[in-house]
Design an enzyme around this catalytic site. Sequence first.
Site, mmCIF file in Angstrom:
data_model
loop_
_atom_site.group_PDB
_atom_site.id
_atom_site.type_symbol
_atom_site.label_atom_id
_atom_site.label_comp_id
_atom_site.label_asym_id
_atom_site.label_seq_id
_atom_site.Cartn_x
_atom_site.Cartn_y
_atom_site.Cartn_z
ATOM 1 C CG ASP A 177 -1.855 1.301 1.082
ATOM 2 O OD1 ASP A 177 -2.141 0.810 0.203
ATOM 3 O OD2 ASP A 177 -2.329 1.180 2.428
ATOM 4 C CB THR A 201 -1.314 6.387 -2.275
ATOM 5 O OG1 THR A 201 -2.040 5.060 -2.359
ATOM 6 C CG2 THR A 201 -2.925 7.024 -1.247
ATOM 7 C CG ASP A 216 -7.103 0.594 0.046
ATOM 8 O OD1 ASP A 216 -6.921 1.832 1.082
ATOM 9 O OD2 ASP A 216 -5.631 0.542 -0.670
HETATM 10 P P1 ADP Z 1 -2.878 1.942 -5.960
HETATM 11 O O1 ADP Z 1 -1.836 2.425 -4.746
HETATM 12 O O2 ADP Z 1 -2.424 3.961 -6.720
HETATM 13 O O3 ADP Z 1 -4.377 2.732 -6.705
HETATM 14 P P2 ADP Z 1 -1.866 -0.109 -6.318
HETATM 15 O O4 ADP Z 1 -0.691 -0.709 -5.947
HETATM 16 O O5 ADP Z 1 -3.147 -0.416 -5.920
HETATM 17 O O6 ADP Z 1 -2.331 1.368 -6.407
HETATM 18 O O7 ADP Z 1 -2.624 -0.273 -8.010
HETATM 19 C C1 ADP Z 1 -3.253 0.422 -8.692
HETATM 20 C C2 ADP Z 1 -3.488 0.128 -10.622
HETATM 21 O O8 ADP Z 1 -3.667 -0.782 -11.005
HETATM 22 C C3 ADP Z 1 -4.392 0.391 -10.589
HETATM 23 O O9 ADP Z 1 -3.809 1.604 -12.045
HETATM 24 C C4 ADP Z 1 -5.658 0.108 -11.390
HETATM 25 O O10 ADP Z 1 -6.200 0.402 -12.570
HETATM 26 C C5 ADP Z 1 -4.256 -1.479 -11.791
HETATM 27 N N1 ADP Z 1 -5.274 -2.802 -11.942
HETATM 28 C C6 ADP Z 1 -5.105 -3.208 -10.332
HETATM 29 N N2 ADP Z 1 -6.376 -4.690 -10.655
HETATM 30 C C7 ADP Z 1 -5.784 -5.399 -11.768
HETATM 31 C C8 ADP Z 1 -6.331 -5.479 -12.965
HETATM 32 N N3 ADP Z 1 -6.667 -6.866 -12.128
HETATM 33 N N4 ADP Z 1 -6.090 -6.200 -13.660
HETATM 34 C C9 ADP Z 1 -4.434 -4.605 -14.374
HETATM 35 N N5 ADP Z 1 -4.527 -3.441 -13.692
HETATM 36 C C10 ADP Z 1 -5.119 -3.539 -12.716
#
Ligand code: ADP
Length: 529
Positions: A64, A97, A393
């Site tokens: 996170d 984030t 989240d």
């Molecule tokens: P943040 O803290 O920005 O939310 P994350 O590590 O949760 O960061 O990643 C979010 C990113 O991952 C977003 O761009 C989201 O669209 C992408 N994402 C989440 N799940 C999937 C998935 N199953 N396939 C592709 N991209 C994904």
Amino acid sequence: MATLQGTPILILKEGTQRTVGRDAQRMNIMAVRVIAEAVRSTLGPRGMDKMLVDSLGDVVITNDGVTILKEMDVEHPAAKMVIEVAKTQENEVGDGTTTAVVIAGELLKKAEELLDADIHPTVIAKGYRLAAEKAMEILDSIAIEVNRDDDELLKKIAATAMTGKGAEVAINKLADIAVRAVKIVAEEVNGKIEVDTDNVKIEKRTGASVEDSELIEGIVIDKEVVHPGMPKRVKNAKILVLNAALEVKETETDAKIRITDPDMLQRFIEQEEKMIKEMVDKIVEAGANVVFCQKGIDDLAQYYLAKAGVLAVRRVKKSDIEKIAKACGARILTDLRDLKPEDLGEAELVEEKKVGDEKMVFITGCKNPKAVTILIRGGTEHVVEEIARGVEDAVKVVAAALEDGKVVAGGGAPEIEVSLRIKEWAPSLGGREQLAAEAFAAALEIIPKSLAENAGLDPIDILVELKSKHEQGNVYAGIDVYNGKVVDMRELGVLEPLRVKKQAIKSATEVATMILRIDDVIAAKALEK
Ligand code: ADP
């Protein structure tokens, strides 16, 4: 007239460090880029985790973004600004984030290239700002309407927020819990849906599998009944919520009492006992059969309460006291003397149950049913903590999706679409701002690029394919990180609230432009530790 020549004039205090012009800019940009680079490898479901060890040796394992940044002991002022952005993003929209920080880092990297080409920082800042405004318009135009009764869709939004946070083992169950929790606390106000996510309490307990996590319609607190003689289960509970101690107060001034004979001592003790007995009588007379106390409960008070069949819990956290009062419709009392029967709250059942190794108190069937608790289970402390962050989240994004009724596809799809459209639009700006807008468009590619890299895919191939699909009009084409293909993210069910994406781009732009405008860093000498 005396000459000043040769006498240095000290305007700033001795020891103050000053960096000006390009040096200041470079230094700040470098600091932000280092921070962005540190979290970039965690982006997306296939991002890696970080192990953070604090000065006491405590370990946190997380994916996170905001948790990583909060735990990092950052000194540099510009880096601290970026961390603030991540915290704001977390508080405002609950997710995105890492995305915000990574975009901020890339915006500054591109800005550095423009600075090298002698473009003035205010021109870059203006170009970025205009481009960010345009990005908001574009995001609005590609947003997907959410049918608020479509629970399957809401679950997909929850799952997208949780992926990558160790929740995969029970993602369906957790997504279902998050959606149900939000739907219970959601309220319709003037035809609009409002969700106060503070009404969703998250409790954690080790000793079972993640699958055993559950949603409780009521409040669960991590405490036990204070005296073994008290009932462990009270139906039709009448609840007293107290934020003062149930004991005879010590005098505030240092008073000495001279006891000269045994009778006097006896009378003294009896007097104290009497006062405590009166307190308990007052509680019982008001009709309370359950007491939640924020402070301590004297042994004798425990005994009398137990005798009267009252279930009592002491040293309840302040935040829990507030939640209980709200859920049960109780008034938080500071002074028992004010107690009136109408101050008591109500719940159908208050019960102590064993969860894992220890006991917890469950308050269900509350007067105000808009209070729920998600009890997260898991094998170890680290697992439970990380899952809880993911579920938190998920709750926030489902709430945002319900409130706004709009989502965008994930997996890099919106970033590429916005990037391409800004590139087309940039020439209409004219002047040097156009270059900044183009740099802005290029910077957004960092999201799909990082998603691809973190999934072990070739970022160049993926970006080429993404762009070509978007140019053909596939607005939702994004990266299926598990299969290494470019597919329609809407069909794959990877969805995020529109609010999260907008805020991420907005806050990244804000911090990047703020840092660009700084050309003078005046730092006071650090205090000796
Ligand atoms: P943040 O803290 O920005 O939310 P994350 O590590 O949760 O960061 O990643 C979010 C990113 O991952 C977003 O761009 C989201 O669209 C992408 N994402 C989440 N799940 C999937 C998935 N199953 N396939 C592709 N991209 C994904």
